[in-house]
Design a protein around this motif. Structure first.
Motif, PDB file in Angstrom:
ATOM      1  N   LEU A  19       0.879  -1.308   0.145  1.00  0.00           N
ATOM      2  CA  LEU A  19       0.125   0.163  -0.006  1.00  0.00           C
ATOM      3  C   LEU A  19       0.871   1.313   0.024  1.00  0.00           C
ATOM      4  O   LEU A  19       0.750   2.320  -0.729  1.00  0.00           O
ATOM      5  N   THR A  20       2.000   1.272   0.857  1.00  0.00           N
ATOM      6  CA  THR A  20       2.615   2.567   0.866  1.00  0.00           C
ATOM      7  C   THR A  20       3.512   2.717  -0.533  1.00  0.00           C
ATOM      8  O   THR A  20       3.450   3.715  -1.141  1.00  0.00           O
ATOM      9  N   GLY A  21       4.022   1.743  -1.125  1.00  0.00           N
ATOM     10  CA  GLY A  21       4.517   1.513  -2.310  1.00  0.00           C
ATOM     11  C   GLY A  21       3.842   2.281  -3.351  1.00  0.00           C
ATOM     12  O   GLY A  21       4.132   2.984  -4.259  1.00  0.00           O
ATOM     13  N   ALA A  24       2.916   5.749  -2.995  1.00  0.00           N
ATOM     14  CA  ALA A  24       4.114   6.576  -3.510  1.00  0.00           C
ATOM     15  C   ALA A  24       4.183   6.664  -4.893  1.00  0.00           C
ATOM     16  O   ALA A  24       4.317   7.688  -5.564  1.00  0.00           O
ATOM     17  N   ILE A  25       3.942   5.595  -5.644  1.00  0.00           N
ATOM     18  CA  ILE A  25       3.935   5.424  -7.159  1.00  0.00           C
ATOM     19  C   ILE A  25       3.052   6.353  -7.838  1.00  0.00           C
ATOM     20  O   ILE A  25       3.178   7.163  -8.489  1.00  0.00           O
ATOM     21  N   TRP A  26       1.694   6.154  -7.205  1.00  0.00           N
ATOM     22  CA  TRP A  26       0.669   7.070  -7.543  1.00  0.00           C
ATOM     23  C   TRP A  26       0.944   8.468  -7.362  1.00  0.00           C
ATOM     24  O   TRP A  26       0.575   9.094  -8.351  1.00  0.00           O
ATOM     25  N   MET A  27       1.286   8.901  -6.365  1.00  0.00           N
ATOM     26  CA  MET A  27       1.906  10.017  -5.915  1.00  0.00           C
ATOM     27  C   MET A  27       2.647  10.933  -7.062  1.00  0.00           C
ATOM     28  O   MET A  27       2.583  11.842  -7.509  1.00  0.00           O
ATOM     29  N   LEU A  28       4.216   9.869  -7.104  1.00  0.00           N
ATOM     30  CA  LEU A  28       4.659  10.484  -8.085  1.00  0.00           C
ATOM     31  C   LEU A  28       4.293  10.559  -9.625  1.00  0.00           C
ATOM     32  O   LEU A  28       4.660  11.577 -10.234  1.00  0.00           O
ATOM     33  N   ASN A  29       3.627   9.730  -9.789  1.00  0.00           N
ATOM     34  CA  ASN A  29       3.018   9.449 -11.183  1.00  0.00           C
ATOM     35  C   ASN A  29       2.242  10.756 -11.509  1.00  0.00           C
ATOM     36  O   ASN A  29       2.088  11.510 -12.503  1.00  0.00           O
TER      37      ASN A  29
END
Length: 61
Positions: A19-21, A24-29
């Protein structure tokens, strides 16, 4: 007499890592820092870092 050290919640660590990863991927994308085509190695590194942080947090205390 000291209490026995509780065992880490492995399922919680794995779920938290994913969930954290993923967050983080969604936020950066979403912010344009990371593009979908770059997710291979970067996504794996983000999940690895989240897992290390989760393991460190579970052994603290």
């Amino acid at each position: 007499m000291s209490k026995p050290k509780p065992k880490p919640d492995v399922a919680g660590i794995i779920g938290g890592t994913v969930l954290t990863g993923g967050a983080a991927i969604w936020m950066l994308n979403d912010n344009g820092v990371l593009q979908t085509k770059d997710l291979g190695l970067t996504g794996a590194l983000l999940l690895l870092a989240a897992g290390i942080i989760g393991l460190a947090a579970s052994h603290r205390g």
